[in-house]
Write a protein that holds these residues in place. Structure first.
Motif, PDB file in Angstrom:
ATOM      1  N   LEU A   1      14.571   8.285   1.122  1.00 37.99           N
ATOM      2  CA  LEU A   1      14.811   9.099   0.111  1.00 37.99           C
ATOM      3  C   LEU A   1      14.067   8.708  -1.068  1.00 37.99           C
ATOM      4  CD1 LEU A   1      16.977  11.118  -0.941  1.00 37.99           C
ATOM      5  CD2 LEU A   1      18.228   8.970  -1.715  1.00 37.99           C
ATOM      6  N   VAL A   2      13.513   7.463  -1.346  1.00 35.03           N
ATOM      7  CA  VAL A   2      13.052   7.379  -2.611  1.00 35.03           C
ATOM      8  C   VAL A   2      11.436   7.816  -2.085  1.00 35.03           C
ATOM      9  CG1 VAL A   2      11.558   5.502  -3.901  1.00 35.03           C
ATOM     10  CG2 VAL A   2      13.950   5.196  -3.084  1.00 35.03           C
ATOM     11  N   ARG A   3      10.762   7.600  -1.097  1.00 34.72           N
ATOM     12  CA  ARG A   3       9.397   8.149  -0.715  1.00 34.72           C
ATOM     13  C   ARG A   3       9.347   9.737  -0.830  1.00 34.72           C
ATOM     14  NH1 ARG A   3       5.041   7.403   2.412  1.00 34.72           N
ATOM     15  NH2 ARG A   3       5.585   5.400   3.202  1.00 34.72           N
ATOM     16  N   ALA A   4      10.412  10.599  -0.383  1.00 36.09           N
ATOM     17  CA  ALA A   4      10.441  11.884  -0.780  1.00 36.09           C
ATOM     18  C   ALA A   4      10.361  12.298  -2.182  1.00 36.09           C
ATOM     19  CB  ALA A   4      11.667  12.468  -0.128  1.00 36.09           C
ATOM     20  N   HIS A   5      11.220  11.648  -3.186  1.00 36.88           N
ATOM     21  CA  HIS A   5      11.288  11.628  -4.288  1.00 36.88           C
ATOM     22  C   HIS A   5      10.042  11.380  -5.134  1.00 36.88           C
ATOM     23  CE1 HIS A   5      15.225  13.066  -3.912  1.00 36.88           C
ATOM     24  NE2 HIS A   5      15.303  13.389  -5.088  1.00 36.88           N
ATOM     25  N   LEU A   6       9.207  10.330  -4.754  1.00 34.73           N
ATOM     26  CA  LEU A   6       8.058   9.965  -5.440  1.00 34.73           C
ATOM     27  C   LEU A   6       6.932  10.978  -4.956  1.00 34.73           C
ATOM     28  CD1 LEU A   6       7.978   6.161  -4.601  1.00 34.73           C
ATOM     29  CD2 LEU A   6       8.213   7.129  -6.921  1.00 34.73           C
ATOM     30  N   ASN A   7       6.958  11.603  -4.047  1.00 32.97           N
ATOM     31  CA  ASN A   7       6.057  12.311  -3.501  1.00 32.97           C
ATOM     32  C   ASN A   7       6.133  13.929  -4.300  1.00 32.97           C
ATOM     33  OD1 ASN A   7       4.304  10.789  -1.844  1.00 32.97           O
ATOM     34  ND2 ASN A   7       5.649  11.077   0.195  1.00 32.97           N
ATOM     35  N   ARG A   8       7.509  14.137  -4.275  1.00 34.35           N
ATOM     36  CA  ARG A   8       7.934  15.307  -5.003  1.00 34.35           C
ATOM     37  C   ARG A   8       7.587  15.455  -6.500  1.00 34.35           C
ATOM     38  NH1 ARG A   8      13.253  17.763  -6.691  1.00 34.35           N
ATOM     39  NH2 ARG A   8      12.807  20.068  -6.540  1.00 34.35           N
ATOM     40  N   TRP A   9       7.411  14.246  -7.208  1.00 30.60           N
ATOM     41  CA  TRP A   9       7.381  13.972  -8.502  1.00 30.60           C
ATOM     42  C   TRP A   9       5.805  13.859  -8.678  1.00 30.60           C
ATOM     43  CZ3 TRP A   9      11.183   9.351  -9.183  1.00 30.60           C
ATOM     44  CH2 TRP A   9      12.547   9.891  -9.017  1.00 30.60           C
ATOM     45  N   GLY A  10       4.966  13.939  -7.597  1.00 31.70           N
ATOM     46  CA  GLY A  10       3.852  14.036  -7.973  1.00 31.70           C
ATOM     47  C   GLY A  10       3.056  12.568  -7.871  1.00 31.70           C
ATOM     48  N   CYS A  11       3.790  11.746  -7.444  1.00 35.06           N
ATOM     49  CA  CYS A  11       3.420  10.360  -7.314  1.00 35.06           C
ATOM     50  C   CYS A  11       3.313   9.820  -6.145  1.00 35.06           C
ATOM     51  CB  CYS A  11       4.581   9.274  -8.450  1.00 35.06           C
ATOM     52  SG  CYS A  11       4.930   9.832  -9.964  1.00 35.06           S
ATOM     53  N   SER A  12       2.157   9.479  -5.421  1.00 38.05           N
ATOM     54  CA  SER A  12       1.951   9.596  -4.216  1.00 38.05           C
ATOM     55  C   SER A  12       2.611   8.090  -3.646  1.00 38.05           C
ATOM     56  CB  SER A  12       0.554   9.292  -3.838  1.00 38.05           C
ATOM     57  OG  SER A  12       0.388   9.100  -2.448  1.00 38.05           O
ATOM     58  N   ALA A  13       3.450   8.403  -2.667  1.00 42.95           N
ATOM     59  CA  ALA A  13       4.079   7.090  -2.245  1.00 42.95           C
ATOM     60  C   ALA A  13       3.025   6.263  -1.025  1.00 42.95           C
ATOM     61  CB  ALA A  13       5.325   7.483  -1.245  1.00 42.95           C
ATOM     62  N   ASP A  14       1.980   6.949  -1.086  1.00 39.13           N
ATOM     63  CA  ASP A  14       1.142   6.455  -0.138  1.00 39.13           C
ATOM     64  C   ASP A  14      -0.203   5.713  -1.072  1.00 39.13           C
ATOM     65  OD1 ASP A  14       2.013   7.292   2.334  1.00 39.13           O
ATOM     66  OD2 ASP A  14       1.246   9.260   2.003  1.00 39.13           O
ATOM     67  N   SER A  15      -0.151   5.705  -2.006  1.00 42.30           N
ATOM     68  CA  SER A  15      -1.024   5.083  -3.231  1.00 42.30           C
ATOM     69  C   SER A  15      -0.511   3.451  -2.989  1.00 42.30           C
ATOM     70  CB  SER A  15      -0.938   5.542  -4.620  1.00 42.30           C
ATOM     71  OG  SER A  15       0.415   5.099  -5.204  1.00 42.30           O
ATOM     72  N   ASP A  16      -1.609   2.492  -3.739  1.00 41.34           N
ATOM     73  CA  ASP A  16      -1.143   1.186  -3.542  1.00 41.34           C
ATOM     74  C   ASP A  16       0.139   0.963  -4.122  1.00 41.34           C
ATOM     75  OD1 ASP A  16      -3.502   0.960  -2.118  1.00 41.34           O
ATOM     76  OD2 ASP A  16      -4.616   0.163  -3.929  1.00 41.34           O
ATOM     77  N   THR A  17       0.306   1.346  -5.339  1.00 40.23           N
ATOM     78  CA  THR A  17       1.408   1.313  -6.357  1.00 40.23           C
ATOM     79  C   THR A  17       2.750   1.616  -5.461  1.00 40.23           C
ATOM     80  OG1 THR A  17       0.332   0.801  -8.267  1.00 40.23           O
ATOM     81  CG2 THR A  17       2.710   1.098  -8.391  1.00 40.23           C
ATOM     82  N   GLY A  18       2.585   2.872  -5.164  1.00 42.35           N
ATOM     83  CA  GLY A  18       3.657   3.701  -4.155  1.00 42.35           C
ATOM     84  C   GLY A  18       3.989   2.922  -2.984  1.00 42.35           C
TER      85      GLY A  18
END
Length: 183
Positions: A25-42
């Motif tokens: 759920l958090v991964r989907a929202h980070l990506n939806r917000w334009g904050c890549s969950a695949d970045s180092d911080t994500g």
């Protein structure tokens, strides 16, 4: 430009199988917000979420566990709240090499420190629970502004513009605000 906060808040039962659900759920929202969950911080944020949620499920064993993720101009905040009065003990030392558990909070502290973040724990004023928060600086929040067209996601999770310090639950009449300690 001030970046409006994006916030996801939800509860899960204290069950092991709910930890991957929370992460998804958090991964989907980070990506939806334009904050890549695949970045180092994500990716680090998802690891920290997993460790904090697993600790709440395994050690607090109280339902429900409240989780809030906030992304704003100051960075990313992960907050996990449970109603168990016991506070996690963090010694700063790694467990014995043959120990089968006890590394979660050490991992959280190390990753948070490496990323220049802060780890705090707040006890409910009534002593009946606690919230563990991780705040990570993240340049990505500037990219996240204004992505959501409404205050409800397609997954049915209520959104709000609250900041990281917002309580995870409505304050009851007997005022159980939190008392915060820096870990």
């Amino acid at each position: 430009m001030t970046v409006p906060a994006q916030r996801l808040a939800f509860e899960i039962p204290a069950e092991d199988l709910q930890v991957p659900r929370a992460r998804t759920l958090v991964r989907a929202h980070l990506n939806r917000w334009g904050c890549s969950a695949d970045s180092d911080t994500g990716a680090a944020a998802l690891l920290l979420l997993t460790e904090l949620t697993t600790n709440a499920v395994r050690h607090a064993a109280t339902s429900p566990i409240a989780i809030a993720i906030t992304v704003d101009g100051a960075g990313l905040c992960i907050a996990v709240h449970d109603r168990n009065p016991s506070r996690p003990v963090f010694t700063g030392r790694a467990p014995c090499t043959d120990a089968t558990s006890g590394r979660g909070l050490s991992i959280v502290a190390a990753v948070t420190e490496e990323l220049g973040g802060a780890l705090t724990m707040a006890t409910d004023r009534d002593g009946g629970g606690k919230t563990v928060r991780v705040h990570l600086p993240w340049a990505a929040p500037a990219l996240c502004a204004g992505v959501l067209p409404s205050d409800t996601s397609p997954l049915g999770v209520r959104q709000s513009g609250s900041a990281c310090r917002a309580p995870l639950r409505p304050a009851p009449a007997n005022d159980t605000r939190e008392v915060e300690d820096r870990v």
